[in-house]
Structure formats: C-alpha cells, structure tokens
Design a protein around this motif. Sequence first.
Motif, PDB file in Angstrom:
ATOM      1  N   LEU B  54      -5.065  -7.635  -4.293  1.00 51.97           N
ATOM      2  CA  LEU B  54      -5.155  -6.560  -3.293  1.00 51.97           C
ATOM      3  C   LEU B  54      -6.159  -5.488  -3.690  1.00 51.97           C
ATOM      4  CD1 LEU B  54      -3.929  -5.906  -0.570  1.00 51.97           C
ATOM      5  CD2 LEU B  54      -2.142  -4.615  -1.712  1.00 51.97           C
ATOM      6  N   GLU B  55      -6.168  -5.128  -4.966  1.00 48.56           N
ATOM      7  CA  GLU B  55      -7.083  -4.082  -5.419  1.00 48.56           C
ATOM      8  C   GLU B  55      -8.542  -4.531  -5.243  1.00 48.56           C
ATOM      9  OE1 GLU B  55      -6.240  -2.587  -9.387  1.00 48.56           O
ATOM     10  OE2 GLU B  55      -8.148  -1.491  -9.228  1.00 48.56           O
ATOM     11  N   LEU B  56      -8.779  -5.806  -5.476  1.00 49.95           N
ATOM     12  CA  LEU B  56     -10.142  -6.338  -5.423  1.00 49.95           C
ATOM     13  C   LEU B  56     -10.567  -6.670  -3.987  1.00 49.95           C
ATOM     14  CD1 LEU B  56     -12.151  -6.843  -7.690  1.00 49.95           C
ATOM     15  CD2 LEU B  56     -11.463  -9.242  -7.712  1.00 49.95           C
ATOM     16  N   TYR B  57      -9.671  -7.292  -3.235  1.00 52.14           N
ATOM     17  CA  TYR B  57     -10.035  -7.763  -1.896  1.00 52.14           C
ATOM     18  C   TYR B  57      -9.673  -6.775  -0.777  1.00 52.14           C
ATOM     19  CZ  TYR B  57     -10.715 -12.507  -3.833  1.00 52.14           C
ATOM     20  OH  TYR B  57     -11.132 -13.603  -4.541  1.00 52.14           O
ATOM     21  N   GLY B  58      -8.679  -5.940  -1.007  1.00 50.60           N
ATOM     22  CA  GLY B  58      -8.226  -5.042   0.046  1.00 50.60           C
ATOM     23  C   GLY B  58      -7.438  -5.783   1.117  1.00 50.60           C
ATOM     24  N   TYR B  59      -7.170  -5.092   2.224  1.00 52.66           N
ATOM     25  CA  TYR B  59      -6.382  -5.664   3.307  1.00 52.66           C
ATOM     26  C   TYR B  59      -7.276  -6.468   4.242  1.00 52.66           C
ATOM     27  CZ  TYR B  59      -3.044  -2.308   1.560  1.00 52.66           C
ATOM     28  OH  TYR B  59      -2.198  -1.602   0.742  1.00 52.66           O
ATOM     29  N   GLY B  63      -9.583 -11.593   2.781  1.00 44.85           N
ATOM     30  CA  GLY B  63      -8.892 -11.580   1.491  1.00 44.85           C
ATOM     31  C   GLY B  63      -7.677 -12.505   1.503  1.00 44.85           C
TER      32      GLY B  63
END
Lengths: 228, 228
Positions: B54-59, B63
């Motif tokens: 989540l931190e890398l790809y986001g919502y 992702g």
Amino acid sequence: MKNIKVIAFDADDTLWVNEPYFRATEEAFSKLLKAYLPEEEVNTILFSIQMRNLELYGYGIKGFVLSMVETILKITEGKGDLELVSKAISFGKEMLNKPVELLEGVGEVLKSLNGDYRVVLATKGDLLDQERKLIKSGLEKHFHHIEIMSDKKPSDYQKLLKHLDCKPENFLMVGNSVKSDILPVLEIGSYAVHVPFHTTWAHEEVKKDERQTFPVVENISEVANLLK
Amino acid sequence: MKNIKVIAFDADDTLWVNEPYFRATEEAFSKLLKAYLPEEEVNTILFSIQMRNLELYGYGIKGFVLSMVETILKITEGKGDLELVSKAISFGKEMLNKPVELLEGVGEVLKSLNGDYRVVLATKGDLLDQERKLIKSGLEKHFHHIEIMSDKKPSDYQKLLKHLDCKPENFLMVGNSVKSDILPVLEIGSYAVHVPFHTTWAHEEVKKDERQTFPVVENISEVANLLK
C-alpha cells in the motif's frame, strides 16, 4: 513575459532525473526476453502495448509494469516462466524506491523565484509516486500548490489556470517536454520556457517543424534571468 | 453545522458503487487459484500483500492488479501458468472499464447544495481512474474543485483546507468510510456526516469503540436537511 504571476514547473526530467530510469529498466527488461526475441523488438512491442494501455492506465510506473507483464504474455505466447513476471514486478518496485536525483540549479532557481511569484508544480504521472518524489526531493517547501495532471493537453492547462484563478497572460510553464510543457501552453495564450533534457521518451517527441518560437535555456537557473 | 461553507464528498461508495466490484473480482480471483489453495486463504494472502504494497502502490485498481500478480507468484511458488497472470490483467481492465453506477439521491443532493455551498470532491485512489469515473458519472458540473488525495489522514485534510482557503469550522465532509471520511475530519475540528454503504473494505474498517459522535444518515439526500 512582463506580467507573469504564476510559474509552473514540470517535475520529471525538469526538476529531477526520471526518463533514464525508464530507459535502464527497458534495457534490463529486453535482455530478460532476449531468448524469445531480439532486444530491440522487445522494446518496440513494449512501447506499442504501453501506447495501447495509456488511455486506461495513464502515465506512471504501475502502468509501465502492467505493460511489461502484458509484453511477457505476448512475446512468450503465454508459455514463459512466471519468473519473468516476478522480475518485471521487481523492476517496478526498484523504480518506485529510487532516490530522487535533483538536476543542476533547481533548488537555487526555486528559492530565488519564491516571494516574487506563485510557484507551482504541474506534473503528469501517478499521484502517490509524484508526491513521494516531491517529499524525497526536499523541494516541497518552495511550492504554493502541487497539481498532478492526468494529461497535459490545452484543456488540462485551462482547468489548472481556472483553478489557480490565473489569466493565461500571467502564466509561465517551465519544462523539458515540447509536446507536454510548451506547445499546449502556448496554444492557450500563456508563456513557456523549454529546458531540454538529454533523454526524451518517444511518446513525448515532436517533429521539428511543429515547433513554434519559444525560449530555450540550457540550465533551469536561466529562467530567473528571462524574467528580469 | 451553522457555518458550513465548503462541503466535500467522498466518491467511491458514497457517490457511486465501487467496493462490490473489488469483492466480485476477489471472488473470481480466488476461484482461479483454488487448485492451489482454499479460496478463503487466497483472499487472506492477497489482502496481506495489498497491505504490504500500500505504501508503495497506493490505492486504486492498478496496485490491486499488481498485488494479484504477486499473489499468484507466491501461491503457485513461481510454478503457475502465465494464463493466471493474463486473467489477473483482464480482471483489472474489466474493472477500469466498468460503467459508473450512481447511488440513490446523489444527483439531487449535489444539485440542491450547489449555489449555497462550495461543493468539492475529495477522494483517494488513482487520479486517472477517478477522473474517468467522474466524467462517466455526469456529476462533474456540480463540483467546484476535484481533489484526488493520496491518503485521508488529518494532515491530508489540513492540506486540502489550506488549499481551499477554508477554516476547519467551515468544512463538512460526507462519506461512507468512518476511518477515512469521518474520524480524521473530526480530529481537525471540522464536521462530518457518515453515509454507510453495505460493503466496506477490511482496510477501512474501524472498531466500534473508536467512534466519536457524528451524524449518520441512511441516504445521502438527507445531508441537505441536516444543513437547514
């Protein structure tokens, strides 16, 4: 350029290095598939898949990775090893985790313009990724407003100007892409300064004769002189 | 809620259906891998990979697809068929191409508030995907400003308010997620109205006792009455 009130800067390859990372990844990716196809052909197929997916995925690393995966499916005719896919995923994560490498003169010019102008960041690409790069860059404090644009067509700039409550004649865009940062901005009656970068993505290239007249500077720090 | 000047609406599952599409895709995805693992366990692994990314790809959908691909790599221990990956890519494209299904009362309430308030869209997720949904929805004309947020923490709302030049006591947020649309907004001293949706993503769930007091309405059209 007498009445400039808002100066917008493109981010990728204007403030910091970006395109060379894509190029390096493309190179590693095509090597990965060279048992199936000559490296150059791999890149041609990847590019055409990226272009086909652009409307759906937009700009940015995640869409690029998804297009690499699709390229693997196509080139191996669905018979390749999952390890190839795993590598593509890793390439993407490496790109997302890259440190930000500022281009020469960027910090100084942003600092010198601040106070006299509203300084804005106007960039395409993935929201989270661009925000992350901005934070890593340490440049966040120089910007009054950050605009992540899904595209940079004239209508997108018109929306930005409306949103910033800024007239076309008071707006200056600074960027490395003639196609995205210069021509559409001139088209809406605003100003643009081109700061070329040594590497340009094929999608951003324009034919010479399409070019209108606009200032070109070698180093971004010269933007401040143009405004004097 | 006497001095509200700006009303921001969440988008997914507040204005239009979203989470059920993810649930349906998760179901189809877990069926795809049932030869390797019971369906419920597939979903557990997918969720944990999503959280890690989540931190890398986001919502957003891109992702989510990348996390599905990673789940395939993990569950099949790198020995699965590329056809599985091809299916995951197709699931993502189907989701991105879905028509927008408005929730009941949405058009009416937006129309009725316009003029009396600045009406804003404040949503997490992928920029291009959210813009596309907004255009498909036909609701674009009702919004003074569209803010795609990379996250909805109190600091993100503070940035939004600064950007809108709006004081906390003049801001009302309307949304379906207690965690993202309600609690952080109350924390910065603004107002929030909860419009529950029948399906909530596990990541958005909060424990009952964390809840503060805030108005809950069954249908979004009741927001207009609360403001009278």
